[in-house]
Design a protein around this motif. Sequence first.
Motif, PDB file in Angstrom:
ATOM      1  N   SER A 238       0.862  -1.190   0.065  1.00 13.39           N
ATOM      2  CA  SER A 238       0.017  -0.181   0.006  1.00 13.39           C
ATOM      3  C   SER A 238       0.810   1.304   0.119  1.00 13.39           C
ATOM      4  O   SER A 238       2.112   1.278   0.263  1.00 13.39           O
ATOM      5  CB  SER A 238      -1.045   0.108   1.106  1.00 13.39           C
ATOM      6  OG  SER A 238      -0.164   0.218   2.246  1.00 13.39           O
ATOM      7  N   LYS A 239       0.436   2.245  -0.153  1.00 11.22           N
ATOM      8  CA  LYS A 239       1.115   3.515  -0.280  1.00 11.22           C
ATOM      9  C   LYS A 239       1.713   3.909   1.088  1.00 11.22           C
ATOM     10  O   LYS A 239       2.755   4.454   1.124  1.00 11.22           O
ATOM     11  CB  LYS A 239       0.292   4.812  -0.772  1.00 11.22           C
ATOM     12  CG  LYS A 239      -0.222   4.799  -2.119  1.00 11.22           C
ATOM     13  CD  LYS A 239      -1.029   6.012  -2.440  1.00 11.22           C
ATOM     14  CE  LYS A 239      -1.471   6.096  -4.054  1.00 11.22           C
ATOM     15  NZ  LYS A 239      -2.446   7.272  -4.204  1.00 11.22           N
ATOM     16  N   GLN A 240       1.000   3.562   2.271  1.00 14.73           N
ATOM     17  CA  GLN A 240       1.502   3.790   3.429  1.00 14.73           C
ATOM     18  C   GLN A 240       2.907   2.708   3.907  1.00 14.73           C
ATOM     19  O   GLN A 240       3.574   3.528   4.295  1.00 14.73           O
ATOM     20  CB  GLN A 240       0.374   3.661   4.604  1.00 14.73           C
ATOM     21  CG  GLN A 240       0.816   3.835   6.035  1.00 14.73           C
ATOM     22  CD  GLN A 240       1.319   5.398   6.050  1.00 14.73           C
ATOM     23  OE1 GLN A 240       0.388   6.348   5.536  1.00 14.73           O
ATOM     24  NE2 GLN A 240       2.504   5.579   6.703  1.00 14.73           N
ATOM     25  N   THR A 243       5.642   4.306   2.091  1.00 14.17           N
ATOM     26  CA  THR A 243       6.144   5.403   2.678  1.00 14.17           C
ATOM     27  C   THR A 243       6.931   4.949   4.058  1.00 14.17           C
ATOM     28  O   THR A 243       8.093   5.497   4.177  1.00 14.17           O
ATOM     29  CB  THR A 243       4.936   6.511   3.266  1.00 14.17           C
ATOM     30  OG1 THR A 243       4.311   6.948   1.982  1.00 14.17           O
ATOM     31  CG2 THR A 243       5.476   7.706   3.735  1.00 14.17           C
TER      32      THR A 243
END
Length: 259
Positions: A238-240, A243
């Motif tokens: 996921s994007k999280q 990151t």
Amino acid sequence: MLLNSLKYLPLAMCCLSLYAQATESKENPQPPYIAYENREGLTFDTAKCVSVGQNVLVKDGFQRVNANSNGEILAAYRKTADYQFKALVSCLGRYGMLRVVIITDLSGQGSQKARNIAQSIIQGLGNNNSDKASIVSAEEASSAIQAPSINGASEYEKGNRFYEGSGAVQDFKQAAEWYKKAAEQGNSDAFFKLGTMYYYGYGVTQDFQQSYIWFSLAATSGRQDAAKARNEVMEKLSKQQITDGQKEAKKLYTQYVKK
């Protein structure tokens, strides 16, 4: 895909095992004899070294000459019905090091063979500084000779033995532990191996975010194939997670590489 091709590497390496476990006592050593030749202080491109090394081994009479992405060449040499020499050539351009390991049943023959191969590769690379290269060589029976530790090189090789089942029972958990020790010293090859192991769950709990972190470290440290592997793993996050993984990779890079 790159990661699909890596999945079967441990099995392939196991089948080309170059190291033999000791079966006799030191008081009465028996074959195989293991010779080790190390040349340092060189300047060369790893890919070129692999190409030159393969040509040198083939010209010398070695067969089943195979190279991997880590700058290592595996080969066997047949004079009669049995292989009398086996070779492992490591091109460590990052460290200015060329390493040749020879295994043979012929006492006293391995050291000269390793020396000749190393010198031929250096000549093929056209190194003007070859006369300045320090040399470490040795030969003994029934015992693999450990290489000196340069940025975790020794720990990385121990990890390889457990990963490949070369000179030890294949044990991914042990391999991961040694790769982590090498990684703590900034070894980019160990970063890449850990990325692979977390991706497939070899010796560790499968964790795509951890795989992404270690591949990111390897890519930042100069492993060109690591960037492609990292991008493949990103598709599973996921994007999280990406990151957070980037933050952790930067933290570890500062801790292990820029310390």
